[in-house]
Design a protein around this motif. Structure first.
Motif, PDB file in Angstrom:
ATOM      1  N   VAL A 120       0.770  -1.176  -0.025  1.00  0.00           N
ATOM      2  CA  VAL A 120      -0.060  -0.029   0.050  1.00  0.00           C
ATOM      3  C   VAL A 120       1.076   1.245   0.191  1.00  0.00           C
ATOM      4  O   VAL A 120       1.916   1.241   0.828  1.00  0.00           O
ATOM      5  CB  VAL A 120      -0.904   0.037   1.218  1.00  0.00           C
ATOM      6  N   ASP A 121       0.913   2.157  -1.010  1.00  0.00           N
ATOM      7  CA  ASP A 121       1.585   3.324  -1.054  1.00  0.00           C
ATOM      8  C   ASP A 121       0.835   4.443  -0.567  1.00  0.00           C
ATOM      9  O   ASP A 121      -0.503   4.725  -1.068  1.00  0.00           O
ATOM     10  CB  ASP A 121       1.831   3.599  -2.627  1.00  0.00           C
ATOM     11  N   PHE A 122       1.274   5.379   0.256  1.00  0.00           N
ATOM     12  CA  PHE A 122       0.510   6.541   0.895  1.00  0.00           C
ATOM     13  C   PHE A 122       1.297   7.786   0.583  1.00  0.00           C
ATOM     14  O   PHE A 122       2.718   7.705   0.648  1.00  0.00           O
ATOM     15  CB  PHE A 122       0.507   6.628   2.454  1.00  0.00           C
ATOM     16  N   GLU A 123       0.628   8.748  -0.028  1.00  0.00           N
ATOM     17  CA  GLU A 123       1.124  10.057  -0.452  1.00  0.00           C
ATOM     18  C   GLU A 123       1.081  10.902   1.088  1.00  0.00           C
ATOM     19  O   GLU A 123      -0.014  11.161   1.699  1.00  0.00           O
ATOM     20  CB  GLU A 123       0.337  10.895  -1.622  1.00  0.00           C
ATOM     21  N   ILE A 124       2.268  11.433   1.386  1.00  0.00           N
ATOM     22  CA  ILE A 124       2.516  12.141   2.732  1.00  0.00           C
ATOM     23  C   ILE A 124       2.633  13.535   2.336  1.00  0.00           C
ATOM     24  O   ILE A 124       3.526  13.774   1.332  1.00  0.00           O
ATOM     25  CB  ILE A 124       3.599  11.523   3.531  1.00  0.00           C
ATOM     26  N   THR A 125       1.896  14.501   3.092  1.00  0.00           N
ATOM     27  CA  THR A 125       1.899  15.882   2.759  1.00  0.00           C
ATOM     28  C   THR A 125       2.238  16.600   4.125  1.00  0.00           C
ATOM     29  O   THR A 125       1.277  16.289   4.982  1.00  0.00           O
ATOM     30  CB  THR A 125       0.827  16.544   2.111  1.00  0.00           C
ATOM     31  N   ILE A 126       3.187  17.324   4.429  1.00  0.00           N
ATOM     32  CA  ILE A 126       3.385  18.025   5.532  1.00  0.00           C
ATOM     33  C   ILE A 126       3.285  19.495   5.143  1.00  0.00           C
ATOM     34  O   ILE A 126       3.853  20.071   4.354  1.00  0.00           O
ATOM     35  CB  ILE A 126       5.053  17.586   6.083  1.00  0.00           C
ATOM     36  N   THR A 127       2.441  20.089   6.003  1.00  0.00           N
ATOM     37  CA  THR A 127       2.216  21.443   5.873  1.00  0.00           C
ATOM     38  C   THR A 127       2.842  22.491   6.978  1.00  0.00           C
ATOM     39  O   THR A 127       2.624  22.033   8.181  1.00  0.00           O
ATOM     40  CB  THR A 127       0.480  21.667   5.893  1.00  0.00           C
ATOM     41  N   LYS A 128       2.968  23.675   6.575  1.00  0.00           N
ATOM     42  CA  LYS A 128       3.505  24.780   7.316  1.00  0.00           C
ATOM     43  C   LYS A 128       2.093  25.385   7.988  1.00  0.00           C
ATOM     44  O   LYS A 128       0.988  25.289   7.757  1.00  0.00           O
ATOM     45  CB  LYS A 128       4.228  25.642   6.726  1.00  0.00           C
ATOM     46  N   ASP A 130       0.795  28.274   7.628  1.00  0.00           N
ATOM     47  CA  ASP A 130       0.020  28.976   6.735  1.00  0.00           C
ATOM     48  C   ASP A 130      -0.689  27.961   5.733  1.00  0.00           C
ATOM     49  O   ASP A 130      -1.248  28.481   4.753  1.00  0.00           O
ATOM     50  CB  ASP A 130       0.803  30.164   5.908  1.00  0.00           C
ATOM     51  N   GLY A 131      -0.600  26.732   5.992  1.00  0.00           N
ATOM     52  CA  GLY A 131      -1.257  25.795   4.812  1.00  0.00           C
ATOM     53  C   GLY A 131      -0.279  25.492   3.771  1.00  0.00           C
ATOM     54  O   GLY A 131      -0.623  24.431   2.902  1.00  0.00           O
ATOM     55  N   SER A 132       0.871  26.082   3.540  1.00  0.00           N
ATOM     56  CA  SER A 132       1.677  25.726   2.492  1.00  0.00           C
ATOM     57  C   SER A 132       2.242  24.514   2.606  1.00  0.00           C
ATOM     58  O   SER A 132       2.453  24.001   3.783  1.00  0.00           O
ATOM     59  CB  SER A 132       2.568  26.993   2.069  1.00  0.00           C
ATOM     60  N   VAL A 133       2.789  23.823   1.456  1.00  0.00           N
ATOM     61  CA  VAL A 133       3.414  22.477   1.823  1.00  0.00           C
ATOM     62  C   VAL A 133       4.715  22.578   1.922  1.00  0.00           C
ATOM     63  O   VAL A 133       5.381  23.191   1.229  1.00  0.00           O
ATOM     64  CB  VAL A 133       3.143  21.783   0.381  1.00  0.00           C
ATOM     65  N   ALA A 134       5.189  22.012   3.092  1.00  0.00           N
ATOM     66  CA  ALA A 134       6.810  22.114   3.457  1.00  0.00           C
ATOM     67  C   ALA A 134       7.619  20.865   2.894  1.00  0.00           C
ATOM     68  O   ALA A 134       8.538  20.966   2.176  1.00  0.00           O
ATOM     69  CB  ALA A 134       6.837  22.130   4.997  1.00  0.00           C
ATOM     70  N   MET A 135       6.737  19.561   2.627  1.00  0.00           N
ATOM     71  CA  MET A 135       7.297  18.576   2.094  1.00  0.00           C
ATOM     72  C   MET A 135       6.277  17.643   1.733  1.00  0.00           C
ATOM     73  O   MET A 135       5.408  17.563   2.335  1.00  0.00           O
ATOM     74  CB  MET A 135       8.280  17.916   3.350  1.00  0.00           C
ATOM     75  N   SER A 136       6.785  16.642   0.757  1.00  0.00           N
ATOM     76  CA  SER A 136       5.982  15.687   0.193  1.00  0.00           C
ATOM     77  C   SER A 136       6.653  14.442  -0.158  1.00  0.00           C
ATOM     78  O   SER A 136       7.776  14.565  -0.586  1.00  0.00           O
ATOM     79  CB  SER A 136       5.008  16.215  -0.894  1.00  0.00           C
ATOM     80  N   TYR A 137       6.066  13.446  -0.060  1.00  0.00           N
ATOM     81  CA  TYR A 137       6.792  12.040  -0.519  1.00  0.00           C
ATOM     82  C   TYR A 137       5.589  10.986  -0.654  1.00  0.00           C
ATOM     83  O   TYR A 137       4.398  11.065  -0.051  1.00  0.00           O
ATOM     84  CB  TYR A 137       7.911  11.588   0.114  1.00  0.00           C
TER      85      TYR A 137
END
Lengths: 149, 149
Positions: A120-128, A130-137
């Protein structure tokens, strides 16, 4: 209730809680694992492209794992991890910021299906804040099947 | 002597020193960033696919960064990191193992070239004591140009 391979569908989304990133923790992590000047020393950081002290990218990644374990994997029968695809650091993390984000099921690759588990592959999104995306993988996981022998 | 963007060529290789992974450090990292049972509890690990306690994959990744900083980036004018491609955990890391490995320049993507910096991609390989590969990935870096304004 524990979710098994069969219980997960593409599109399932797990919102994360919050994680406060302190100046002290940024320096502690960097001192152990990423002792580059812009993660340890405010003066050196002022001369860098970041302008001030920033968290190691591997620190942000480790924090994302804590959020993932606390808010998604705690209810999923995770067997282990296969790897990571397309990790990008979009924006730096400064001391005092509170991170959040989410995990979303983006694939269940059939070639990994066994009697006991499936991929199972999960897309991870980490937000600051202000809601902007800091990191994704995308994290490539193995999940136990409900009918495991 | 500091190496700048112009000084790095595809094929340049930086061998790492060694890093001892202790049981204590495995539990400490996992307690903070990856509290899954097979990284914290020997009994739970015995029931897992790993058979015994293993290091968090993010811990191994963080250790690889320390090796990279100590044995390659210490002599390179690193500006920062863009991301990670194709990270794979090939074999688990058990307490008491000594890790090593290397970094090799695999690309200098031209689209990232600026007056002040350029993109340099390094393939990172982390090896176990028997020489087998435990983890590999490509780290996408930015390196200062020699003639920076």
């Amino acid at each position: 209730m524990t979710k098994y391979y069969e219980d997960l569908s593409v599109g399932d989304r797990f919102p994360f809680g919050e994680y406060d990133v302190t100046d002290e923790e940024i320096r502690e992590f960097a001192g152990k694992y990423d002792p580059q000047p812009f993660h340890l020393d405010a003066e050196a950081a002022a001369d860098s492209v970041f302008g001030e002290l920033v968290a190691s990218g591997w620190h942000t990644a480790s924090i994302s794992m804590r959020l993932l374990v606390d808010h998604a994997f705690d209810d999923i029968a995770i067997v282990g991890g296969r790897g990571i695809d397309d990790l990008r650091w979009h924006r730096p993390i400064y001391p005092g910021e509170t991170l959040s984000g989410s995990a979303e099921v983006v694939a269940k690759p059939e070639d990994g299906l066994r009697d006991t588990r499936g991929n199972v592959d999960f897309e991870i999104t980490i937000t600051k804040p202000d809601g902007s995306v800091a990191m994704s993988y995308v994290t490539l996981s193995m999940v136990r099947r409900r009918e495991s022998p």
